[in-house]
Design a protein around this motif. Structure first.
Motif: not given
Length: 361
Positions: A255-257, A259, A292, A294, A353, A355
């Motif tokens: 799990v992470g983000t 950008s 997803q 942001n 950004e 996710s």
């Protein structure tokens, strides 16, 4: 794996008092006398692993003597008290050389900004340009990162704090952060146009065939710039930590983000002339990835993308990501995410950004 050997010697002689009157009765054989001499050697061996210092920073476990010789500071103990957590915090004022693993690059006067008076006193005569400077005085900072061991093959730079001047329509015309001297595979995709706010970002640099790399930060006008960058070095045996070849960024969690640089939660500005790939680590229990957005804003539209990011077979640009900001990335092999921006951001788009979460097969 690198380790330290520490020898502790405890020696004691147990001598039998000589009583001349009873010397015959208490005479001992040579073997008995030898047994009364005791020598104990205690060998302490510990790895030069990463350690957490008392102030929460990251360091490397060495003996106190090794830490001093390598230019670090003792900040707590490690290896059950046999070693010290050795931390190196390097500003550019005294040569800017990093020879320790888990070292920090900081601005003069950190944690204050470069314009703080403490920064001038920190550098002293090394940067006399800063004495009685005017508001428009600039600076050029440089660091040299040397391999901590001969088998180091990658660097990871984590931007704990990084706040410099904003770009101008995507160009870093004021402040510019650059890395030079890395392996050719890294020099192909390392951005030469980095500035703004990079806090929380990271990047990998391949140094398999070189002994050192240079990091430079050109500041056009000294002001509120502030930065702290953690530099970690990985050897060829640390397979869980090494980024795949060609990956500028590598996300090891499920799990992470992800950008773009200087996105600032959608309030920043996309940097021009970026061409690199971000990668996500494989996990045998997972296949597809749920994405997803942001925030999402790239120049162009479907089929006519000036800036673009690609997830598997899906190329995305414009101001709409997937369907209602969501996209399912069907598993097609390695999780490589190519991204490119062109040389023009007159539209002042912010980038993205996004996710992600890996889904069970």
């Amino acid at each position: 794996m690198h380790w330290t050997l520490l020898s502790l010697v405890i020696a004691g002689a147990l001598a039998n008092p000589v009583d001349e009157e009873k010397s015959v009765a208490k005479a001992a054989t040579s073997e008995e006398r030898d047994e009364k001499f005791l020598s104990v050697f205690q060998i302490v061996k510990f790895n030069n692993d990463a350690c957490e210092a008392v102030d929460g920073t990251l360091g490397t476990c060495y003996t106190a003597a090794e830490c001093t010789a390598k230019g670090g500071e003792e900040r707590g103990n490690c290896a059950s008290g046999f070693g010290v957590c050795c931390v190196a915090v390097v500003d550019p004022c005294n040569g800017g050389v990093l020879a320790l693993n888990n070292s920090y690059i900081v601005n003069p006067g950190f944690p204050n900004t470069v314009s703080d008076q403490s920064a001038a006193s920190t550098c002293g005569s090394a940067r006399t340009i800063r004495t009685n400077r005017q508001i428009d005085t600039g600076a050029m900072y440089e660091w040299t990162i040397k391999k901590a061991a001969s088998d180091i093959v990658q660097l990871r730079l984590d931007f704990i704090y990084f706040e410099t001047s904003a770009p101008m329509m995507g160009d870093c015309t004021n402040d510019t952060f650059v890395i030079t001297g890395a392996d050719p595979v890294s020099m192909k995709n390392l951005p030469t146009n980095l500035c703004g706010v990079l806090t929380g970002q990271h990047l990998y640099v391949s140094i398999k065939s070189v002994e050192e790399v240079k990091i430079g930060l050109n500041i056009a006008s000294i002001g509120s710039q502030r930065f702290q960058i953690l530099v970690r070095q990985f050897d060829s045996t640390q397979l869980d930590y090494l980024a795949p070849r060609g990956c500028l960024q590598y996300f090891r969690n499920d799990v992470g983000t992800i950008s773009t640089f200087n996105n600032q939660a959608g309030m920043g500005e996309l940097l021009n002339n970026q061409l690199y790939s971000s990668c996500i680590a494989q996990n045998d229990a997972y296949c597809d990835i749920s994405l997803q957005a942001n925030n999402f804003e790239l120049t162009g539209s479907s089929g006519m993308c000036s800036d673009a990011v690609v997830f598997g077979l899906d190329q995305q640009c414009g101001s709409t990501f997937g369907v209602d900001g969501s996209l399912l990335w069907n598993y097609t092999g390695p999780y490589h995410i190519p991204f490119q921006s062109d040389a023009d951001n007159t539209a002042m788009v912010a980038g993205f950004e996004i996710s992600f979460i890996l889904l069970p097969c």
